[in-house]
Design a protein around this motif. Structure first.
Motif, PDB file in Angstrom:
ATOM      1  N   TYR A  51       0.842  -1.200   0.000  1.00  0.00           N
ATOM      2  CA  TYR A  51       0.000   0.000   0.000  1.00  0.00           C
ATOM      3  C   TYR A  51       0.873   1.244   0.000  1.00  0.00           C
ATOM      4  O   TYR A  51       0.639   2.179  -0.762  1.00  0.00           O
ATOM      5  N   VAL A  52       1.890   1.244   0.847  1.00  0.00           N
ATOM      6  CA  VAL A  52       2.768   2.410   0.960  1.00  0.00           C
ATOM      7  C   VAL A  52       3.546   2.660  -0.331  1.00  0.00           C
ATOM      8  O   VAL A  52       3.728   3.813  -0.746  1.00  0.00           O
ATOM      9  N   ASN A  53       4.001   1.591  -1.010  1.00  0.00           N
ATOM     10  CA  ASN A  53       4.785   1.784  -2.236  1.00  0.00           C
ATOM     11  C   ASN A  53       3.898   2.027  -3.465  1.00  0.00           C
ATOM     12  O   ASN A  53       4.396   2.114  -4.579  1.00  0.00           O
ATOM     13  N   LEU A  54       2.603   2.134  -3.246  1.00  0.00           N
ATOM     14  CA  LEU A  54       1.594   2.492  -4.253  1.00  0.00           C
ATOM     15  C   LEU A  54       1.283   1.409  -5.276  1.00  0.00           C
ATOM     16  O   LEU A  54       0.496   1.643  -6.200  1.00  0.00           O
ATOM     17  N   SER A  55       1.855   0.220  -5.133  1.00  0.00           N
ATOM     18  CA  SER A  55       1.549  -0.829  -6.111  1.00  0.00           C
ATOM     19  C   SER A  55       0.126  -1.369  -5.919  1.00  0.00           C
ATOM     20  O   SER A  55      -0.573  -1.613  -6.909  1.00  0.00           O
ATOM     21  N   THR A  56      -0.328  -1.539  -4.675  1.00  0.00           N
ATOM     22  CA  THR A  56      -1.700  -2.010  -4.462  1.00  0.00           C
ATOM     23  C   THR A  56      -2.722  -0.967  -4.907  1.00  0.00           C
ATOM     24  O   THR A  56      -3.690  -1.325  -5.596  1.00  0.00           O
ATOM     25  N   PRO A  57      -2.547   0.324  -4.573  1.00  0.00           N
ATOM     26  CA  PRO A  57      -3.491   1.311  -5.128  1.00  0.00           C
ATOM     27  C   PRO A  57      -3.539   1.295  -6.662  1.00  0.00           C
ATOM     28  O   PRO A  57      -4.619   1.415  -7.250  1.00  0.00           O
ATOM     29  N   LEU A  58      -2.372   1.108  -7.318  1.00  0.00           N
ATOM     30  CA  LEU A  58      -2.372   1.003  -8.786  1.00  0.00           C
ATOM     31  C   LEU A  58      -3.154  -0.237  -9.218  1.00  0.00           C
ATOM     32  O   LEU A  58      -3.936  -0.181 -10.172  1.00  0.00           O
ATOM     33  N   GLY A  59      -2.959  -1.348  -8.533  1.00  0.00           N
ATOM     34  CA  GLY A  59      -3.705  -2.563  -8.850  1.00  0.00           C
ATOM     35  C   GLY A  59      -5.207  -2.360  -8.722  1.00  0.00           C
ATOM     36  O   GLY A  59      -5.992  -2.844  -9.546  1.00  0.00           O
TER      37      GLY A  59
END
Length: 141
Positions: free
Chosen positions: A13-21
């Motif tokens: 979440y912090v590295n923004l990969s889950t929000p991008l997903g």
């Protein structure tokens, strides 16, 4: 949920990969639900790229298939990709993955067979073939 899965979930979440997903899931009109090990399953993904039974961005596992498809070996394979996002600090994995796929295409003509990320996630569990390199060392006789 185990501590390592919780840590992976927070890191992605912090590295923004889950929000991008999640954005990709929304764009592909997939239905998102909570899954095992801190993963989010996005079923019914409608965009025809990438061509794969399932693919992972952060902790989001996307598939065009219906609920119940993400189980067993395939789910373990995709879970390893979620861990790779955490270790690669998120979004840089996308660039590294493309480079690894190109390398694999050059070596054997298939984007996964020699792709380091697919090999570390277990080719067999991901349903990928093992192709030999296009060339072999010549031996002197």
């Amino acid at each position: 949920m185990r501590g390592r899965h919780r840590a992976r979930q927070v890191v992605n979440y912090v590295n923004l990969s889950t929000p991008l997903g999640l954005l990709i899931a929304v764009a592909g009109r997939a239905r998102v639900r909570r899954g095992e090990h801190g993963l989010l399953y996005a079923h019914g993904y409608r965009i025809r790229f990438p061509v794969a039974g399932a693919f992972t961005v952060g902790n989001v596992v996307l598939t065009a298939q219906e609920d119940g498809y993400l189980t067993g070996a395939l789910l373990r394979h995709e879970s390893r990709h979620a861990t790779q996002y955490a270790f690669c600090v998120g979004l840089p994995l996308l660039v590294l993955y493309v480079l690894a796929a190109v390398f694999s295409l050059v070596i054997c003509g298939h984007p996964a067979s020699w792709n380091v990320f697919e090999r570390l996630a277990d080719l067999d569990e991901g349903g990928y073939p093992r192709h030999a390199a296009r060339w072999r060392r010549r031996t002197l006789e």
